[in-house]
Design a protein around this motif. Structure first.
Motif, short mmCIF file in Angstrom:
data_model
loop_
_atom_site.label_atom_id
_atom_site.label_comp_id
_atom_site.label_asym_id
_atom_site.label_seq_id
_atom_site.Cartn_x
_atom_site.Cartn_y
_atom_site.Cartn_z
N VAL A 110 57.61 6.97 1.15
CA VAL A 110 58.01 7.04 2.56
C VAL A 110 57.51 8.36 3.14
N ASP A 111 57.25 8.37 4.43
CA ASP A 111 56.66 9.53 5.09
C ASP A 111 57.66 10.14 6.07
N CYS A 112 57.97 11.41 5.90
CA CYS A 112 58.90 12.12 6.79
C CYS A 112 58.19 12.73 7.99
N GLY A 113 56.88 12.72 7.99
CA GLY A 113 56.15 13.43 9.04
C GLY A 113 56.15 14.92 8.74
N SER A 114 55.40 15.66 9.48
CA SER A 114 55.32 17.10 9.26
C SER A 114 56.66 17.77 9.52
N ALA A 115 57.00 18.75 8.69
CA ALA A 115 58.22 19.53 8.92
C ALA A 115 58.03 20.29 10.23
N GLN A 116 59.05 20.30 11.06
CA GLN A 116 58.97 20.91 12.38
C GLN A 116 58.99 22.43 12.30
N THR B 290 58.74 19.23 -0.30
CA THR B 290 59.67 20.20 0.27
C THR B 290 59.03 21.01 1.38
N ALA B 291 59.90 21.58 2.22
CA ALA B 291 59.48 22.47 3.29
C ALA B 291 60.35 23.72 3.20
N THR B 292 59.70 24.89 3.21
CA THR B 292 60.41 26.16 3.13
C THR B 292 60.27 26.89 4.46
N TYR B 293 61.42 27.35 4.99
CA TYR B 293 61.45 28.03 6.28
C TYR B 293 61.61 29.54 6.11
N TYR B 294 60.94 30.29 7.00
CA TYR B 294 60.99 31.75 7.03
C TYR B 294 61.15 32.18 8.48
N CYS B 295 61.78 33.33 8.69
CA CYS B 295 61.89 33.89 10.04
C CYS B 295 60.98 35.09 10.18
N MET B 296 60.58 35.37 11.41
CA MET B 296 59.77 36.55 11.71
C MET B 296 60.64 37.80 11.55
#
Length: 116
Positions: free
Chosen positions: A51-57, A74-80
């Motif tokens: 299944v496809d989740c689409g690109s992580a926003q 997985t998608a990993t998030y970082y802040c500036m």
């Protein structure tokens, strides 16, 4: 691959085989095949694709890096600099084609100076 056939009606002439996929995969093509009068399964054999989740926003004041957009990636998030991540930093593409647990956001770490 990543699926199987249910042959509940048997393996004789006129029997129908129905393809199913394992969790996180979906049928691509026709799910049913039929046993013909020569004893061969007739029909197109489908594929089980992730299944496809689409690109992580992307998030405001932050960045995201992902290993892919399909089940299990997985998608990993970082802040500036100057911003703090609120919420999970790691999301996973689930079997329902959604990123989970939920999208985080970046919040400013420094309050504005009050002038007198």
């Amino acid at each position: 691959m990543n699926g199987s056939y249910n042959l509940s009606s048997g393996t004789h002439y006129g029997s129908i085989g129905t393809a199913t996929c394992v969790t996180g995969y979906e049928i691509h093509g026709t799910a049913n095949i039929m046993c013909d009068n020569n004893g061969y399964w007739n029909g197109s054999f489908p594929d089980c694709i992730p299944v496809d989740c689409g690109s992580a926003q992307t998030i405001e004041n932050g960045n995201v890096s992902s290993t892919g957009a399909t089940f299990g990636h997985t998608a990993t998030y970082y802040c500036m600099p100057g911003f703090q991540l609120v919420g999970p930093n790691l999301l996973t593409c689930n079997a329902s084609s959604e990123w989970e647990p939920y999208e985080p956001n970046c919040q400013g770490m420094y309050p504005y100076a009050i002038r007198k």
